[in-house]
Design a protein around this motif. Sequence first.
Motif, PDB file in Angstrom:
ATOM      1  N   ARG A 211       0.074  20.757 -35.317  1.00 25.13           N
ATOM      2  CA  ARG A 211      -0.204  20.954 -34.011  1.00 25.13           C
ATOM      3  C   ARG A 211      -0.963  20.686 -33.570  1.00 25.13           C
ATOM      4  NH1 ARG A 211       1.770  24.491 -30.598  1.00 25.13           N
ATOM      5  NH2 ARG A 211       0.883  22.672 -28.930  1.00 25.13           N
ATOM      6  N   LYS A 212      -1.867  19.751 -34.653  1.00 20.55           N
ATOM      7  CA  LYS A 212      -2.754  18.016 -34.006  1.00 20.55           C
ATOM      8  C   LYS A 212      -1.781  17.173 -33.547  1.00 20.55           C
ATOM      9  CE  LYS A 212      -6.463  19.165 -36.805  1.00 20.55           C
ATOM     10  NZ  LYS A 212      -7.500  18.034 -37.856  1.00 20.55           N
ATOM     11  N   SER A 213      -1.100  16.819 -33.724  1.00 26.21           N
ATOM     12  CA  SER A 213      -0.193  16.066 -33.073  1.00 26.21           C
ATOM     13  C   SER A 213       0.469  16.133 -31.742  1.00 26.21           C
ATOM     14  CB  SER A 213       1.103  15.268 -33.620  1.00 26.21           C
ATOM     15  OG  SER A 213       0.497  15.487 -34.989  1.00 26.21           O
ATOM     16  N   LEU A 214       1.447  17.671 -31.571  1.00 30.53           N
ATOM     17  CA  LEU A 214       1.523  18.550 -30.520  1.00 30.53           C
ATOM     18  C   LEU A 214       0.692  18.628 -29.234  1.00 30.53           C
ATOM     19  CD1 LEU A 214       4.051  21.155 -32.021  1.00 30.53           C
ATOM     20  CD2 LEU A 214       5.016  18.690 -31.226  1.00 30.53           C
ATOM     21  N   ASP A 215      -0.259  18.949 -30.010  1.00 29.49           N
ATOM     22  CA  ASP A 215      -1.331  18.935 -28.852  1.00 29.49           C
ATOM     23  C   ASP A 215      -2.081  17.329 -28.502  1.00 29.49           C
ATOM     24  OD1 ASP A 215      -2.235  21.377 -29.270  1.00 29.49           O
ATOM     25  OD2 ASP A 215      -3.856  21.860 -30.763  1.00 29.49           O
ATOM     26  N   LEU A 216      -2.104  16.456 -28.524  1.00 27.64           N
ATOM     27  CA  LEU A 216      -1.750  14.903 -28.734  1.00 27.64           C
ATOM     28  C   LEU A 216      -1.045  14.812 -27.426  1.00 27.64           C
ATOM     29  CD1 LEU A 216      -3.650  13.206 -31.521  1.00 27.64           C
ATOM     30  CD2 LEU A 216      -4.530  13.647 -29.545  1.00 27.64           C
ATOM     31  N   LEU A 217       0.614  15.483 -28.074  1.00 29.17           N
ATOM     32  CA  LEU A 217       1.496  14.175 -27.040  1.00 29.17           C
ATOM     33  C   LEU A 217       1.337  14.907 -26.456  1.00 29.17           C
ATOM     34  CD1 LEU A 217       4.050  13.522 -26.266  1.00 29.17           C
ATOM     35  CD2 LEU A 217       5.285  15.358 -27.794  1.00 29.17           C
ATOM     36  N   GLU A 218       1.069  16.653 -25.958  1.00 31.68           N
ATOM     37  CA  GLU A 218       0.773  17.942 -24.714  1.00 31.68           C
ATOM     38  C   GLU A 218       0.223  17.225 -23.312  1.00 31.68           C
ATOM     39  OE1 GLU A 218       0.847  22.358 -23.441  1.00 31.68           O
ATOM     40  OE2 GLU A 218       0.321  21.785 -25.151  1.00 31.68           O
ATOM     41  N   SER A 219      -1.415  16.294 -24.186  1.00 31.21           N
ATOM     42  CA  SER A 219      -2.452  15.514 -23.376  1.00 31.21           C
ATOM     43  C   SER A 219      -1.841  14.333 -22.991  1.00 31.21           C
ATOM     44  CB  SER A 219      -3.825  15.506 -24.623  1.00 31.21           C
ATOM     45  OG  SER A 219      -4.947  14.917 -23.517  1.00 31.21           O
ATOM     46  N   SER A 220      -1.452  13.711 -23.740  1.00 28.73           N
ATOM     47  CA  SER A 220      -0.751  12.782 -23.017  1.00 28.73           C
ATOM     48  C   SER A 220       0.032  12.762 -21.744  1.00 28.73           C
ATOM     49  CB  SER A 220       0.028  11.679 -24.049  1.00 28.73           C
ATOM     50  OG  SER A 220       0.550  10.096 -23.564  1.00 28.73           O
ATOM     51  N   LEU A 221       0.607  13.686 -22.066  1.00 30.28           N
ATOM     52  CA  LEU A 221       1.736  13.955 -20.966  1.00 30.28           C
ATOM     53  C   LEU A 221       1.658  14.613 -19.668  1.00 30.28           C
ATOM     54  CD1 LEU A 221       4.687  15.154 -22.728  1.00 30.28           C
ATOM     55  CD2 LEU A 221       5.024  13.363 -21.579  1.00 30.28           C
ATOM     56  N   ARG A 222       0.345  15.038 -19.662  1.00 28.84           N
ATOM     57  CA  ARG A 222      -0.574  15.906 -18.654  1.00 28.84           C
ATOM     58  C   ARG A 222      -0.495  14.978 -17.818  1.00 28.84           C
ATOM     59  NH1 ARG A 222      -2.332  21.645 -18.760  1.00 28.84           N
ATOM     60  NH2 ARG A 222      -1.074  22.052 -20.080  1.00 28.84           N
TER      61      ARG A 222
END
Length: 471
Positions: free
Chosen positions: A291-302
Amino acid sequence: MVAAVAVLGLLSACTQQIAGVARTERPDVSKVAGLDITTGESGPKPGVPDADLRVENGDGGEMDRLSTNALADVEEYWSEQFPKQFGTRFESVKRLVSYDSNGAGVEICRTNTKGVANAFYCSLDDSIAWDRGELLPMLDDMFGPMSVVTVLAHEMGHAVQYKLGDKGGITQATPSIVKEQQADCYAGNFFRWVAEGKSAHFRISTGPGLNQILSTMFFIRDAAGTSAEKQGAHGSAFDRVAAFQFGFAGDPKRCAQIDPDEIRSRITQEVFDPNERDLGFGKGNLPVNDRKSLDLLESSLRDAYKQSGATPPALKVGESSCPDAQPTSPASYCPATNEISVDMPELVKIGTPPKRGQKGGIGDFAAFAEIASRFALSIQKATGYALEGPAAGLRTACLTGAWAGTTTKEGVQLRLSSGDLDEAVAELLADKSLIAADVNGTVVPSGFARVEAFRDGFFEGSGLCTRKYSG
């Protein structure tokens, strides 16, 4: 296929921000570098007599016939181009040598070939040699006969450098990465000629045929973490494919212009950061189901697309129904709900790098880029672009590349690492590449065009994507 996406506090490998050359021409999505996208047969033309070239130590078998025909056609191409492009006559390579690396060694270029599964050009005696026992059969089995032609066209590219001398900008002091990028570019020149139907012995489609060639370039890339400054460096897959594409779209003079300054401005090959740790998934690879990886990805995309002013889509794990788009794997975008749904088992398959001797996926960056492509569709919807058709697929690839470009900057939490862009190439050349697919998963038929669009976004940013691939 080792790769890395680095996370704040865990990994810290990155690449430099790289300058590119803006290109704002609007492409015809039905073409590849001006040629129609074709899906016909690729390989040796049937019923054509074999070339009559003298080959030392040959056995007259399939690999030697394929190699001889390839070199005859490549020499014909350069015999035409030298006077046109450089005002001089092309002198044929003096020696062609076949050997079996599993058999008795042969002395070539001060080297004994026993155990040397390779193909090479030697300027000491102006020779091209190839291993008919292991290397060429392996390439033929994996990618088809045109992969053999690719390798020999590259080696002839080195002969071109030697014969051009100062006209080709090559000296003894020229770094090997420059020489190798030029040779890949010269191979691209030759394959454009083949695609135009001018080769006596070979034919190639600009769809699946070129995809196989680019897959060959991926296979013969430098390993992730190899320095571009290392003696003998050939380049990452991302860089090698780029050089080939420059040659396919341009002329030999374009290839001769590749010099150290150009290489410094665009080469992406980097060593791993010494502080980067192996988390058990191959150096730099993150567990994509964390989940931490996906959260970082989502933040990066935003962060990457925040200037668009679009409302970011929600990212959810699991199936979701959608009234206005078909599901795509491993991630789907629903325009009606502005939601991305992720099929986690399928994402893990892509995001798990293969281990030696075993089958596997590609790596974490390929998996994250699949999600990024669906995020890019939400940005297109919010800014008024169509989500279906080839233009949408190329625009999606370009915008995904633009996101990748933002991950090279200092201070970001999710950062590009050595090998990541090669993962992107591997995924982009896959038959069901989601990175270059529209909202319903329809893939742009040309892998060449897919990689080019991604590279446009990586070097030039999202602004070029909406200008060049507006549809």
